[in-house]
Design a protein around this motif. Structure first.
Motif, PDB file in Angstrom:
ATOM      1  N   GLU A  42      37.658  35.231  52.423  1.00 56.06           N
ATOM      2  CA  GLU A  42      38.668  34.184  52.485  1.00 56.06           C
ATOM      3  C   GLU A  42      38.161  33.016  53.326  1.00 56.06           C
ATOM      4  O   GLU A  42      37.522  33.219  54.362  1.00 56.06           O
ATOM      5  CB  GLU A  42      39.956  34.740  53.103  1.00 56.06           C
ATOM      6  CG  GLU A  42      41.099  33.763  53.092  1.00 56.06           C
ATOM      7  CD  GLU A  42      42.398  34.367  53.580  1.00 56.06           C
ATOM      8  OE1 GLU A  42      43.253  33.592  54.026  1.00 56.06           O
ATOM      9  OE2 GLU A  42      42.548  35.595  53.531  1.00 56.06           O
ATOM     10  N   GLY A  43      38.394  31.813  52.847  1.00 53.95           N
ATOM     11  CA  GLY A  43      37.983  30.620  53.575  1.00 53.95           C
ATOM     12  C   GLY A  43      36.624  30.077  53.156  1.00 53.95           C
ATOM     13  O   GLY A  43      36.256  28.970  53.547  1.00 53.95           O
ATOM     14  N   TRP A  44      35.856  30.853  52.392  1.00 56.68           N
ATOM     15  CA  TRP A  44      34.570  30.355  51.927  1.00 56.68           C
ATOM     16  C   TRP A  44      34.804  29.217  50.948  1.00 56.68           C
ATOM     17  O   TRP A  44      35.810  29.159  50.259  1.00 56.68           O
ATOM     18  CB  TRP A  44      33.799  31.451  51.231  1.00 56.68           C
ATOM     19  CG  TRP A  44      33.180  32.485  52.144  1.00 56.68           C
ATOM     20  CD1 TRP A  44      33.613  32.836  53.389  1.00 56.68           C
ATOM     21  CD2 TRP A  44      32.065  33.297  51.851  1.00 56.68           C
ATOM     22  NE1 TRP A  44      32.817  33.837  53.894  1.00 56.68           N
ATOM     23  CE2 TRP A  44      31.850  34.139  52.957  1.00 56.68           C
ATOM     24  CE3 TRP A  44      31.224  33.403  50.772  1.00 56.68           C
ATOM     25  CZ2 TRP A  44      30.829  35.059  53.017  1.00 56.68           C
ATOM     26  CZ3 TRP A  44      30.201  34.331  50.816  1.00 56.68           C
ATOM     27  CH2 TRP A  44      29.997  35.142  51.938  1.00 56.68           C
ATOM     28  N   ARG A  45      33.860  28.302  50.886  1.00 58.45           N
ATOM     29  CA  ARG A  45      33.960  27.162  49.970  1.00 58.45           C
ATOM     30  C   ARG A  45      32.646  27.013  49.210  1.00 58.45           C
ATOM     31  O   ARG A  45      31.604  27.391  49.704  1.00 58.45           O
ATOM     32  CB  ARG A  45      34.250  25.894  50.746  1.00 58.45           C
ATOM     33  CG  ARG A  45      35.546  25.993  51.555  1.00 58.45           C
ATOM     34  CD  ARG A  45      35.738  24.771  52.332  1.00 58.45           C
ATOM     35  NE  ARG A  45      36.525  23.881  51.476  1.00 58.45           N
ATOM     36  CZ  ARG A  45      37.014  22.743  51.884  1.00 58.45           C
ATOM     37  NH1 ARG A  45      36.773  22.312  53.093  1.00 58.45           N
ATOM     38  NH2 ARG A  45      37.736  22.005  51.086  1.00 58.45           N
ATOM     39  N   CYS A  46      32.760  26.459  48.051  1.00 58.91           N
ATOM     40  CA  CYS A  46      31.521  26.173  47.295  1.00 58.91           C
ATOM     41  C   CYS A  46      31.644  24.825  46.637  1.00 58.91           C
ATOM     42  O   CYS A  46      32.711  24.264  46.536  1.00 58.91           O
ATOM     43  CB  CYS A  46      31.266  27.238  46.236  1.00 58.91           C
ATOM     44  SG  CYS A  46      32.514  27.373  44.981  1.00 58.91           S
TER      45      CYS A  46
END
Length: 46
Positions: A42-46
């Protein structure tokens, strides 16, 4: 292409929400399984 020369699956069409809901129902479970397998958190971005 649509008869009017526009894109057949245009996101501005009234049924786009229904189409996106159907795609989500079809693919969400397998997509989330892949994310969990890879370790995406959760919270990862791409």
């Amino acid at each position: 292409m649509a008869r009017d020369g526009g894109y057949l699956l245009d996101n501005r069409q009234a049924e786009a929400g229904t189409r996106f809901g159907a795609l989500a129902a079809l693919f969400d479970a397998s997509t989330f399984r892949h994310f969990e397998t890879v370790g995406v958190a959760e919270g990862w971005r791409c």
